[in-house]
Design a protein around this motif. Structure first.
Motif, PDB file in Angstrom:
ATOM      1  N   VAL A 229      -2.248  17.531  -3.862  1.00 46.92           N
ATOM      2  CA  VAL A 229      -0.835  17.922  -4.220  1.00 46.92           C
ATOM      3  C   VAL A 229      -0.277  17.483  -5.476  1.00 46.92           C
ATOM      4  N   GLY A 230      -1.123  16.993  -6.242  1.00 45.90           N
ATOM      5  CA  GLY A 230      -0.730  16.401  -7.650  1.00 45.90           C
ATOM      6  C   GLY A 230       0.123  15.173  -7.717  1.00 45.90           C
ATOM      7  N   MET A 231      -0.252  14.321  -6.931  1.00 49.87           N
ATOM      8  CA  MET A 231       0.622  13.017  -6.689  1.00 49.87           C
ATOM      9  C   MET A 231      -0.210  11.952  -7.019  1.00 49.87           C
ATOM     10  N   SER A 232       0.338  11.029  -7.528  1.00 48.61           N
ATOM     11  CA  SER A 232      -0.741   9.746  -7.794  1.00 48.61           C
ATOM     12  C   SER A 232      -0.148   8.596  -7.246  1.00 48.61           C
ATOM     13  N   LEU A 233      -1.039   7.434  -7.024  1.00 47.41           N
ATOM     14  CA  LEU A 233      -0.403   6.288  -6.592  1.00 47.41           C
ATOM     15  C   LEU A 233      -0.142   5.362  -7.504  1.00 47.41           C
ATOM     16  N   LYS A 234       0.888   4.596  -7.495  1.00 52.79           N
ATOM     17  CA  LYS A 234       1.193   3.483  -8.288  1.00 52.79           C
ATOM     18  C   LYS A 234      -0.008   2.414  -8.500  1.00 52.79           C
ATOM     19  N   ARG A 235      -0.374   1.974  -7.005  1.00 56.01           N
ATOM     20  CA  ARG A 235      -1.520   1.029  -6.950  1.00 56.01           C
ATOM     21  C   ARG A 235      -2.105   1.560  -5.693  1.00 56.01           C
ATOM     22  N   ARG A 236      -3.384   1.562  -5.745  1.00 55.27           N
ATOM     23  CA  ARG A 236      -4.380   1.652  -4.686  1.00 55.27           C
ATOM     24  C   ARG A 236      -4.105   0.586  -3.398  1.00 55.27           C
ATOM     25  N   PRO A 237      -4.105   1.026  -2.269  1.00 54.62           N
ATOM     26  CA  PRO A 237      -3.756   0.129  -0.831  1.00 54.62           C
ATOM     27  C   PRO A 237      -5.197  -0.764  -0.872  1.00 54.62           C
ATOM     28  N   PHE A 238      -4.967  -1.765  -0.677  1.00 54.63           N
ATOM     29  CA  PHE A 238      -5.895  -3.027  -0.486  1.00 54.63           C
ATOM     30  C   PHE A 238      -5.621  -4.149   0.655  1.00 54.63           C
ATOM     31  N   LYS A 239      -6.408  -4.671   0.945  1.00 52.30           N
ATOM     32  CA  LYS A 239      -6.302  -5.690   2.008  1.00 52.30           C
ATOM     33  C   LYS A 239      -5.900  -7.083   1.407  1.00 52.30           C
ATOM     34  N   PRO A 240      -4.815  -7.698   1.387  1.00 52.03           N
ATOM     35  CA  PRO A 240      -4.623  -9.111   0.808  1.00 52.03           C
ATOM     36  C   PRO A 240      -5.279 -10.162   1.550  1.00 52.03           C
ATOM     37  N   SER A 241      -5.686 -11.018   0.648  1.00 49.66           N
ATOM     38  CA  SER A 241      -6.307 -12.475   1.463  1.00 49.66           C
ATOM     39  C   SER A 241      -5.191 -13.093   2.066  1.00 49.66           C
ATOM     40  N   PHE A 242      -5.507 -14.106   2.699  1.00 53.19           N
ATOM     41  CA  PHE A 242      -4.422 -14.902   3.393  1.00 53.19           C
ATOM     42  C   PHE A 242      -3.927 -15.698   2.372  1.00 53.19           C
ATOM     43  N   VAL A 243      -4.554 -16.332   1.422  1.00 55.90           N
ATOM     44  CA  VAL A 243      -3.804 -17.201   0.466  1.00 55.90           C
ATOM     45  C   VAL A 243      -2.930 -16.271  -0.572  1.00 55.90           C
ATOM     46  N   MET A 244      -3.385 -15.091  -0.591  1.00 56.07           N
ATOM     47  CA  MET A 244      -2.481 -14.217  -1.763  1.00 56.07           C
ATOM     48  C   MET A 244      -1.468 -13.798  -0.855  1.00 56.07           C
ATOM     49  N   PHE A 245      -1.380 -13.699   0.354  1.00 57.91           N
ATOM     50  CA  PHE A 245      -0.272 -13.123   1.142  1.00 57.91           C
ATOM     51  C   PHE A 245       0.759 -14.413   1.279  1.00 57.91           C
TER      52      PHE A 245
ATOM     53  N   ASP B 140      -6.666  -0.209   3.781  1.00 54.53           N
ATOM     54  CA  ASP B 140      -7.049   0.422   2.451  1.00 54.53           C
ATOM     55  C   ASP B 140      -6.695   2.007   2.611  1.00 54.53           C
ATOM     56  N   ASN B 141      -6.238   2.226   3.678  1.00 58.58           N
ATOM     57  CA  ASN B 141      -5.513   3.675   3.825  1.00 58.58           C
ATOM     58  C   ASN B 141      -4.071   3.830   4.275  1.00 58.58           C
ATOM     59  N   LEU B 142      -3.423   2.934   4.153  1.00 61.56           N
ATOM     60  CA  LEU B 142      -2.076   2.878   4.424  1.00 61.56           C
ATOM     61  C   LEU B 142      -1.237   2.459   3.323  1.00 61.56           C
ATOM     62  N   THR B 143      -0.255   3.131   3.003  1.00 63.45           N
ATOM     63  CA  THR B 143       0.660   2.946   1.719  1.00 63.45           C
ATOM     64  C   THR B 143       2.129   3.040   2.106  1.00 63.45           C
ATOM     65  N   THR B 144       2.972   2.654   1.346  1.00 64.47           N
ATOM     66  CA  THR B 144       4.255   2.869   1.572  1.00 64.47           C
ATOM     67  C   THR B 144       4.844   3.953   0.689  1.00 64.47           C
ATOM     68  N   ALA B 145       5.449   4.766   1.483  1.00 69.04           N
ATOM     69  CA  ALA B 145       6.038   6.259   0.695  1.00 69.04           C
ATOM     70  C   ALA B 145       7.472   6.288   1.354  1.00 69.04           C
ATOM     71  N   CYS B 146       8.463   6.868   0.666  1.00 68.27           N
ATOM     72  CA  CYS B 146       9.592   7.514   0.966  1.00 68.27           C
ATOM     73  C   CYS B 146       9.422   8.747   1.829  1.00 68.27           C
ATOM     74  N   LYS B 147      10.658   9.031   2.528  1.00 63.99           N
ATOM     75  CA  LYS B 147      10.409  10.192   3.544  1.00 63.99           C
ATOM     76  C   LYS B 147       9.972  11.597   2.866  1.00 63.99           C
ATOM     77  N   TYR B 148      10.709  11.401   1.450  1.00 61.18           N
ATOM     78  CA  TYR B 148      10.490  12.793   0.551  1.00 61.18           C
ATOM     79  C   TYR B 148       8.864  12.910   0.033  1.00 61.18           C
ATOM     80  N   CYS B 149       8.465  11.761  -0.187  1.00 58.66           N
ATOM     81  CA  CYS B 149       7.017  12.064  -1.046  1.00 58.66           C
ATOM     82  C   CYS B 149       6.056  12.149   0.388  1.00 58.66           C
ATOM     83  N   ASN B 150       6.713  11.750   1.492  1.00 57.06           N
ATOM     84  CA  ASN B 150       5.633  11.627   2.614  1.00 57.06           C
ATOM     85  C   ASN B 150       5.393  13.006   3.187  1.00 57.06           C
ATOM     86  N   SER B 151       6.326  13.713   3.118  1.00 56.78           N
ATOM     87  CA  SER B 151       6.886  15.004   3.729  1.00 56.78           C
ATOM     88  C   SER B 151       5.951  16.026   2.667  1.00 56.78           C
ATOM     89  N   LYS B 152       6.283  15.694   1.098  1.00 55.30           N
ATOM     90  CA  LYS B 152       5.866  16.449   0.267  1.00 55.30           C
ATOM     91  C   LYS B 152       4.206  16.428   0.359  1.00 55.30           C
TER      92      LYS B 152
END
Length: 171
Positions: free
Chosen positions: A131-147, A110-122
């Motif tokens: 810093v005025g950034m928004s996530l496209k999708r909030r992080p979530f834990k996928p279920s086993f079947v969903m994965f 729920d707290n880890l997301t994928t970011a490019c180096k530029y956005c991560n350092s920004k």
């Protein structure tokens, strides 16, 4: 021969995905039964033709105490479609803690997301809102079947009755 086969437990719940040779061997040794077969392919020996498995069911119930998705860098990237969740870039990807670790942010689904180096350092040591950034999708834990269904990269049409369609999100 690189096709994958959905393996169901004795109660028809999705258990895992295995290789076609492994699935064929389980069926041939009567450790599993064929539930669905490919309509376009067959397996051939010198003298016989066998159905090409798509879904098999184990003959004995396998107790599987933890049916979860392991938290790993690769699984976070798969969940986020190998795309920066801030700008959409697919280059130079890293992991970002939405709530920074320096502010007691945990290393969790729920707290880890994928970011490019530029956005991560920004973003740095701040929250996205600061810093005025928004996530496209909030992080979530996928279920086993969903994965299995959405992130394994494989979805045979014959699997849908057992794992659902990709359109059905379980969040």
């Amino acid at each position: 021969m690189s096709r994958k086969v959905l393996v169901l437990n004795q109660d028809y719940s999705a258990l895992t995905i295995c290789s076609m040779p492994k699935a064929f061997l389980l069926v041939y040794l009567n450790k599993a039964e064929l539930v669905a077969e490919s309509t376009t392919e067959k397996l051939h020996s010198i003298t016989q033709t066998f159905p090409f498995p798509s879904v098999i069911r184990l003959n004995r119930y396998v107790y599987f105490p933890y049916k979860g998705v392991v938290l790993s860098r690769q699984n976070i990237f798969k969940r986020d479609d190998n795309m920066c969740q801030y700008c959409g870039s697919k280059d130079h990807l890293t992991l970002d803690h939405v709530m920074p670790k320096s502010r007691q942010g945990r290393t969790s689904w729920d707290n880890l997301t994928t970011a490019c180096k530029y956005c991560n350092s920004k973003k740095g040591d701040h929250t996205p809102e600061e810093v005025g950034m928004s996530l496209k999708r909030r992080p979530f834990k996928p279920s086993f079947v969903m994965f299995l269904r959405n992130f394994s990269g494989i979805l045979d049409q014959q699997w849908i009755p057992f794992v659902g369609s990709k359109m059905e999100q379980i969040v």
